[in-house]
Scaffold this motif. Structure first.
Motif, PDB file in Angstrom:
ATOM      1  N   THR A   1       0.776  -1.854  -0.271  1.00  0.00           N
ATOM      2  CA  THR A   1       0.095  -0.738   0.055  1.00  0.00           C
ATOM      3  C   THR A   1       0.589   1.485  -0.104  1.00  0.00           C
ATOM      4  O   THR A   1       0.815   2.609  -0.589  1.00  0.00           O
ATOM      5  CB  THR A   1      -0.843  -0.014   1.382  1.00  0.00           C
ATOM      6  OG1 THR A   1      -1.643  -1.234   1.487  1.00  0.00           O
ATOM      7  CG2 THR A   1      -1.803   1.255   1.531  1.00  0.00           C
TER       8      THR A   1
ATOM      9  N   GLU B   1       2.612   1.632  -3.127  1.00  0.00           N
ATOM     10  CA  GLU B   1       1.614   2.141  -4.584  1.00  0.00           C
ATOM     11  C   GLU B   1       1.354   3.351  -4.713  1.00  0.00           C
ATOM     12  O   GLU B   1       1.403   4.134  -4.985  1.00  0.00           O
ATOM     13  CB  GLU B   1       0.674   1.386  -4.319  1.00  0.00           C
ATOM     14  CG  GLU B   1       1.065   0.039  -5.243  1.00  0.00           C
ATOM     15  CD  GLU B   1      -0.533  -0.932  -4.644  1.00  0.00           C
ATOM     16  OE1 GLU B   1      -1.633  -0.836  -4.515  1.00  0.00           O
ATOM     17  OE2 GLU B   1      -0.145  -2.161  -5.874  1.00  0.00           O
ATOM     18  N   LYS B   2       0.975   4.135  -3.141  1.00  0.00           N
ATOM     19  CA  LYS B   2       0.970   5.911  -3.082  1.00  0.00           C
ATOM     20  C   LYS B   2       2.048   6.578  -3.267  1.00  0.00           C
ATOM     21  O   LYS B   2       1.953   7.401  -3.762  1.00  0.00           O
ATOM     22  CB  LYS B   2       0.318   5.462  -1.378  1.00  0.00           C
ATOM     23  CG  LYS B   2      -0.594   6.392  -0.852  1.00  0.00           C
ATOM     24  CD  LYS B   2      -1.513   6.762   0.714  1.00  0.00           C
ATOM     25  CE  LYS B   2      -1.791   8.052   0.654  1.00  0.00           C
ATOM     26  NZ  LYS B   2      -2.503   7.968   1.860  1.00  0.00           N
TER      27      LYS B   2
ATOM     28  N   GLU C   1       2.258   8.847  -5.686  1.00  0.00           N
ATOM     29  CA  GLU C   1       1.776  10.930  -5.669  1.00  0.00           C
ATOM     30  C   GLU C   1       2.559  11.293  -6.227  1.00  0.00           C
ATOM     31  O   GLU C   1       2.606  12.841  -6.735  1.00  0.00           O
ATOM     32  CB  GLU C   1       2.023  10.757  -4.184  1.00  0.00           C
ATOM     33  CG  GLU C   1       1.165  10.670  -3.042  1.00  0.00           C
ATOM     34  CD  GLU C   1       1.382  10.324  -1.732  1.00  0.00           C
ATOM     35  OE1 GLU C   1       2.657  10.476  -1.371  1.00  0.00           O
ATOM     36  OE2 GLU C   1       0.596  10.506  -0.921  1.00  0.00           O
TER      37      GLU C   1
END
Length: 673
Positions: free
Chosen positions: A79, A82-83, A87
């Motif tokens: 998570t 991927e974040k 961004e």
């Protein structure tokens, strides 16, 4: 003469110089733009580093294997990865090898690396202690101190964001469980109420069941009587059935005999074929008799004609005519016989046709009768089936006896059921009373306090590991400003000596001899500057150096390179080359990535970065001082040497010399008293 007049006289002297020397006017015009160019180059390189932050290469190594919590699969590492990539605040690149990422940081391919360990999700979600889930930020201060500062600022920021994410999910889960518990209590309340209602309905149903049990008891008594009657009828059915099976066996034997005596299909076919053949032969005979009758008529006519014509023949005519007459009488009788035979044959043809039709109908009837007999034979039950039927009747007789006995037992059990229902009715009443008590005890709602999901304590901690550590900010910037200072020293030598002026006495010497000779004293000066610089760095400022010998060699070589560049610019451009040397310094400083990572500068500076000598001087200096760039000093030093290898031949053969008389050959510095 007044003071203002004196000032004006002095001013006129310089104005005359401007009028007399056009190149001086152009030089003044060029100097107007030098400060602006200096500021433009440096400020544009530092204009908006944050806008170029997505170009800053950062490695992410996600080794997290995830965990399960309350049946839910949680992968915090995936998570987070991927974040961060979505961004695009930094140039994150995902790798799968920690050693490769560390090597990339040390060699300068990445500014820093974020390493997520294998058990990160497990430790972070369980939160058994503060900072149980640990991330690692790996960076190199020696490569770029400012870039390492970015990594150090990134570490607490990622810690804060992860803690917020985990705490919100954790407390959100707690809130969901609390709400689910409240819903379950409400459903429990509803269930208890439904049970209470059901218990009452059960009690009512048991009362009705008790009443039905009494009626069942009466009905079973009647069934017992009917069972005995069935038993009597079953005995009579058995006797009749046994007689029926015996008769069926005899009937089956008769049908079998008929089936055996019936003519076969081949026999019937031969009979049909014979009748048909007889009819066709009779028709052929009748046709032959008709033809024979026609021939007889023609024969009679021929004999009569013979008789009439032969009578006139001499000698034998009478005898021939008599014989022909006899023949004529015979043919007449033959014709009459043939008529009667033809009439009989016609009747025989008609009779044979009727016979053939009758035989056809007979054989078809025999076929149908045979098929019916065979079908009857097939449909007749076998003797074994009849025996089984008889045995079944015997068993039926025995079963009805057992049925009668079972009905008697069922009647007795019904009486016991009646007594048990009475006891069950009493127990249902007690169950209803207990459920009523439980219904009154369970509340309708639970008083669950509202939980702030963001108020949970920290469970993630980010460690920063430094490669090629630097003692302090001054030491870090020393690797950038030492080469800068040596460049300034090289430029200052141009203010001591005329780099493109020589006495006319050496005009005939070779190009290389003049270039090397002219460069010798400035080179000695800058080499001396290096020694003074080394003493200042080590003794005065106390900066620790990992590889002193490499630093000495790097600075000595770079000083010679700087002098070569300044001399080439002066020989090509004259005194304007000194100004260009200053501007070239600021361009190199902005493009070298010495102050901030080059990825944070503009695209022009990123493009020039690998092609300018100052870039490799700074990198080689950092390797020597801090063991930066994974110790690849030799590669950096080789890049430095490319500049003199190209510049020396080019400036030697393309640079301009100005020759002066020996008396006019003087230093650039004003040394006349």
């Amino acid at each position: 003469m007044s003071w203002l007049a004196s000032v004006y006289q002095v001013l006129l002297c310089d104005l005359r110089l401007l009028r007399r020397y056009p190149r001086l006017r152009f030089s003044v015009l060029g100097i107007l733009f030098v400060p602006s160019l200096y500021a433009l180059i440096y400020i544009s390189s530092m204009w908006n580093p944050e806008a170029n932050a997505p170009n800053l290469p950062v490695a992410i190594v996600n080794l997290d294997q995830g965990t399960q919590f309350k049946g839910e699969v949680i992968e915090v590492g995936r998570t987070l990865t991927e974040k961060l990539k979505a961004e695009q605040k930094l140039g994150f690149q995902e790798l799968h090898d920690e050693a490769l990422a560390r090597q990339g940081v040390r060699q300068g391919r990445f500014d820093f690396a974020l390493i997520i360990p294998q058990n990160f999700s497990t430790q972070a979600v369980r939160a058994e202690r503060s900072g149980a889930g640990q991330l690692l930020v790996y960076t190199s201060e020696g490569n770029n101190y400012t870039g390492a500062s970015v990594a150090k600022k990134f570490a607490p920021e990622i810690t804060r964001r992860l803690n917020e994410l985990l705490n919100e999910r954790r407390w959100g889960r707690v809130s969901d469980i609390a709400l689910d518990s409240q819903e379950k209590v409400a459903r429990l309340k509803e269930g208890v109420m439904a049970l209470n209602q059901g218990a009452q309905q059960l009690r009512d149903g048991l009362v009705k069941a008790n009443e039905g049990s009494h009626q069942l008891n009466k009905g079973l008594g009647k069934a017992d009587e009917a069972g005995r009657q069935i038993q009597t009828g079953a005995g009579q059915l058995k006797d009749g059935g046994l007689r029926l099976t015996e008769g069926m066996k005899q009937l089956g034997a008769g049908i079998q005999t008929m089936n055996d005596k019936l003519p076969s299909a081949d026999d019937l076919q031969r009979l049909r074929s014979g009748a048909q053949t007889l009819n066709e032969g009779q028709k052929s005979l009748n046709a032959g008799l008709v033809q024979l009758q026609d021939g007889s008529v023609r024969l009679t006519a021929g004999v009569r004609e013979l008789k009439e014509k032969s009578a006139d023949i001499p000698i034998w005519g009478k005898r021939v005519a008599d014989g022909a007459g006899q023949i004529e009488a015979g043919t007449v009788k033959l014709n009459e016989g043939l008529i009667r035979a033809s009439s009989g044959s016609a009747q025989l043809v008609q009779g044979s046709g009727q016979l053939a039709d009758g035989v056809q109908r007979l054989t078809e009837g025999m076929d149908k009768m045979g098929a019916g007999v065979r079908q009857m034979h097939q449909k007749m039950p076998a003797a074994t089936d009849l025996d089984q039927y008889g045995a079944g009747l015997v068993k039926l007789d025995a079963g009805t006896a057992q049925l009668s006995q079972g009905l008697g037992q069922l009647n007795s059990g019904s009486q016991r059921l009646d007594a048990g229902l009475d006891a069950l009715e009493e127990g249902a009443g007690k169950l209803a009373a207990g459920l009523q008590t439980l219904d009154e005890a369970v509340p309708m709602t639970l008083d669950i306090p509202v939980i702030d999901a963001a108020g949970f304590s920290s469970s993630v901690k980010t460690e920063v590991e430094i490669a090629a550590p630097v003692l302090n900010n001054g030491s870090a910037f020393a690797s950038n400003f030492i080469p800068l200072s040596l460049w300034v020293g090289a430029v200052m030598t141009a203010f001591l000596f005329h780099y493109r002026k020589l006495p006319v006495t050496v005009q005939g010497h070779g190009a290389w001899a003049k270039s090397v000779g002219k460069m010798f004293i400035p080179s000695a000066i800058v080499l001396a500057q290096v020694m003074v610089m080394l003493i200042t760095v080590r003794v005065v400022m106390g900066i620790e150096v990992n590889h002193p010998a490499l630093l000495v060699l790097t600075l000595l070589t770079s000083s010679i390179i700087f002098v070569s560049i300044v001399m080439a610019l002066v020989r090509w451009l004259g005194d304007t080359g000194k100004v260009m040397a200053v501007l070239f310094l600021i361009l190199q400083l902005s493009s070298s990535g010495a102050i901030v990572p080059i990825q944070l500068s503009g695209e022009v500076f990123q493009f020039l970065h690998p092609y300018l000598p100052f870039t490799w001087v700074v990198k080689a200096t950092k390797v020597a001082m801090f063991d930066a760039y994974d110790g690849q000093w030799l590669a950096m030093y080789a890049q430095m040497l490319i500049t003199p290898l190209i510049l020396w031949p080019l400036s030697t053969y393309t640079g301009r010399w100005i020759y002066q008389a020996e008396a006019d050959y003087m230093p650039a510095l004003d040394v006349v008293q």
